[in-house]
Design an enzyme around this catalytic site. Structure first.
Site, PDB file in Angstrom:
ATOM      1  N   ASN A   9      14.105  22.700  33.263  1.00  0.00           N
ATOM      2  CA  ASN A   9      15.213  21.761  33.061  1.00  0.00           C
ATOM      3  C   ASN A   9      16.514  22.553  33.220  1.00  0.00           C
ATOM      4  OD1 ASN A   9      17.128  19.956  32.160  1.00  0.00           O
ATOM      5  ND2 ASN A   9      16.448  19.971  30.018  1.00  0.00           N
ATOM      6  N   TRP A  10      17.128  22.398  34.388  1.00  0.00           N
ATOM      7  CA  TRP A  10      18.323  23.200  34.669  1.00  0.00           C
ATOM      8  C   TRP A  10      19.559  22.730  33.917  1.00  0.00           C
ATOM      9  CZ3 TRP A  10      18.853  24.749  40.532  1.00  0.00           C
ATOM     10  CH2 TRP A  10      17.702  25.430  40.921  1.00  0.00           C
ATOM     11  N   LYS A  11      19.509  21.526  33.392  1.00  0.00           N
ATOM     12  CA  LYS A  11      20.696  20.926  32.742  1.00  0.00           C
ATOM     13  C   LYS A  11      21.869  20.951  33.720  1.00  0.00           C
ATOM     14  CE  LYS A  11      18.662  22.280  28.427  1.00  0.00           C
ATOM     15  NZ  LYS A  11      18.804  22.626  27.035  1.00  0.00           N
ATOM     16  N   HIS A  97      15.610  13.384  26.410  1.00  0.00           N
ATOM     17  CA  HIS A  97      15.989  14.734  25.973  1.00  0.00           C
ATOM     18  C   HIS A  97      16.957  14.624  24.797  1.00  0.00           C
ATOM     19  CE1 HIS A  97      17.661  18.743  25.889  1.00  0.00           C
ATOM     20  NE2 HIS A  97      16.593  19.135  26.554  1.00  0.00           N
ATOM     21  N   GLU A  99      19.535  16.173  24.057  1.00  0.00           N
ATOM     22  CA  GLU A  99      20.970  16.210  24.392  1.00  0.00           C
ATOM     23  C   GLU A  99      21.455  14.821  24.802  1.00  0.00           C
ATOM     24  OE1 GLU A  99      20.716  19.444  27.179  1.00  0.00           O
ATOM     25  OE2 GLU A  99      20.269  20.799  25.512  1.00  0.00           O
ATOM     26  N   GLU A 169       9.971  19.042  21.719  1.00  0.00           N
ATOM     27  CA  GLU A 169      11.097  19.973  21.697  1.00  0.00           C
ATOM     28  C   GLU A 169      11.817  19.876  20.357  1.00  0.00           C
ATOM     29  OE1 GLU A 169      12.452  21.017  25.944  1.00  0.00           O
ATOM     30  OE2 GLU A 169      13.543  19.238  25.336  1.00  0.00           O
ATOM     31  N   GLY A 175      17.939  26.071  23.002  1.00  0.00           N
ATOM     32  CA  GLY A 175      19.117  26.876  23.312  1.00  0.00           C
ATOM     33  C   GLY A 175      19.563  27.791  22.185  1.00  0.00           C
ATOM     34  N   SER A 215      13.701  27.327  23.538  1.00  0.00           N
ATOM     35  CA  SER A 215      13.744  28.791  23.571  1.00  0.00           C
ATOM     36  C   SER A 215      12.421  29.417  23.996  1.00  0.00           C
ATOM     37  CB  SER A 215      14.201  29.358  22.216  1.00  0.00           C
ATOM     38  OG  SER A 215      15.520  28.918  21.936  1.00  0.00           O
ATOM     39  N   GLY A 236      14.415  25.500  29.500  1.00  0.00           N
ATOM     40  CA  GLY A 236      15.839  25.349  29.803  1.00  0.00           C
ATOM     41  C   GLY A 236      16.398  26.643  30.359  1.00  0.00           C
ATOM     42  N   GLY A 237      17.092  27.394  29.506  1.00  0.00           N
ATOM     43  CA  GLY A 237      17.790  28.615  29.929  1.00  0.00           C
ATOM     44  C   GLY A 237      16.955  29.547  30.797  1.00  0.00           C
TER      45      GLY A 237
HETATM   46  P1  PGA Z   1      15.938  25.985  26.178  1.00  0.00           P
HETATM   47  O1  PGA Z   1      16.019  24.397  26.477  1.00  0.00           O
HETATM   48  O2  PGA Z   1      14.691  26.496  26.841  1.00  0.00           O
HETATM   49  O3  PGA Z   1      17.191  26.546  26.793  1.00  0.00           O
HETATM   50  O4  PGA Z   1      15.902  26.133  24.700  1.00  0.00           O
HETATM   51  C1  PGA Z   1      14.853  23.632  26.565  1.00  0.00           C
HETATM   52  C2  PGA Z   1      15.230  22.203  26.868  1.00  0.00           C
HETATM   53  O5  PGA Z   1      16.298  21.750  26.424  1.00  0.00           O
HETATM   54  O6  PGA Z   1      14.487  21.482  27.553  1.00  0.00           O
END
Ligand code: PGA
Length: 252
Positions: A9-11, A97, A99, A169, A175, A215, A236-237
């Site tokens: 997930n590149w956001k 998600h 967010e 999640e 993050g 994470s 994500g990251g």
């Molecule tokens: P993260 O994000 O790996 O940067 O914690 C995961 C996600 O939001 O899908």
């Protein structure tokens, strides 16, 4: 047997040239691997999807979007629909998600509509669920996740539910650099699989992929993925660097 999946997930990250380079690099690395039992899904921002699906045509990865509108067409300025995504060979879409729940007020009812819109356009939802820290501290994490599934997913028929991938999640892990311990992840994944069993029966439950997100990186993926009910990760990251992401892909 259920699939092992690693999804990136590149956001809202990367310029177009950087995105193209990263996808090409990941595709190269995946190609150089001999055995391949896991599904890899890349979810870049909307505007890079066409470039991604072009590269995916000659590679082993699939492409997903990070969001979609609940309607198929019409006067919704700035929005992107499932039918548009499907017409570009996008196969998956992240829905729910945290967010989007938090920053854009996406509630259970809207998310159920988005799940329906994805499925009627042959797009497989990667449905996210998970509790915030205060809910875990209050011992409400199971109830919160059950409610998220009940309200936005469990209205589906068996045939529809078969298309769904679930991502657990915990919001406090996203993050933050603080991943759920493998034990905590396993506990919730087993609970989610139990809920699916109660609703859809053992066969469907045993075939549903449940990913862990929050994470997850190249150092902790192997231990997380070795848990019996953890079928991979939503990353994500750590999905923004080719080396690290491919290491995660091979952490089974
Ligand atoms: P993260 O994000 O790996 O940067 O914690 C995961 C996600 O939001 O899908």
């Amino acid at each position: 047997m259920r699939k092992k999946i690693v999804a990136g997930n590149w956001k809202m990250n990367k310029s177009f040239p950087d995105a193209e380079e990263l996808i090409a690099e990941i595709a190269d690395k995946l190609e150089s691997m001999d055995t391949f039992h896991q599904d890899v899904i890349l979810c870049p921002p909307y505007v890079y999807l066409e470039m991604a699906t072009d590269i995916a045509e000659d590679s082993v990865f699939s492409v997903g979007a990070q969001n979609m509108n609940e309607n198929d067409t019409g006067a919704y300025t700035g929005e992107i629909s499932g039918s548009m995504l499907a017409s570009m060979d996008v196969e998956y879409c992240i829905i729910g998600h945290s967010e989007r729940r938090k920053n854009y007020g996406e509630d259970h009812t809207l998310l159920a509509k988005k799940v329906n819109a994805a499925l009627r356009n042959n797009i497989r939802p990667i449905f996210c669920c998970g509790e915030v820290l205060a809910e875990r501290e209050a011992g409400r994490h199971f109830e919160v996740v059950r409610n998220q599934l009940d309200e936005s997913l469990f209205h589906l028929t068996d045939e529809q539910f078969e298309q769904v991938v679930i991502a657990y999640e915990p919001v406090w892990a996203i993050g933050t650099g603080i991943n759920a311990t493998p034990m905590l992840a396993q506990e919730m994944h087993a609970y989610i699989r139990k809920l699916i069993t109660l609703k859809y029966g053992e066969t469907l439950a045993s075939e549903t992929s449940i990913l862990y997100g929050g994470s997850c990186n190249a150092s902790n993926a192997r231990e997380l993925f070795s848990q019996p009910d953890v079928d991979g990760g939503l990353i994500g990251g750590a999905s923004l660097k080719a080396d690290e992401f491919v290491k995660i892909v091979t952490s089974f």
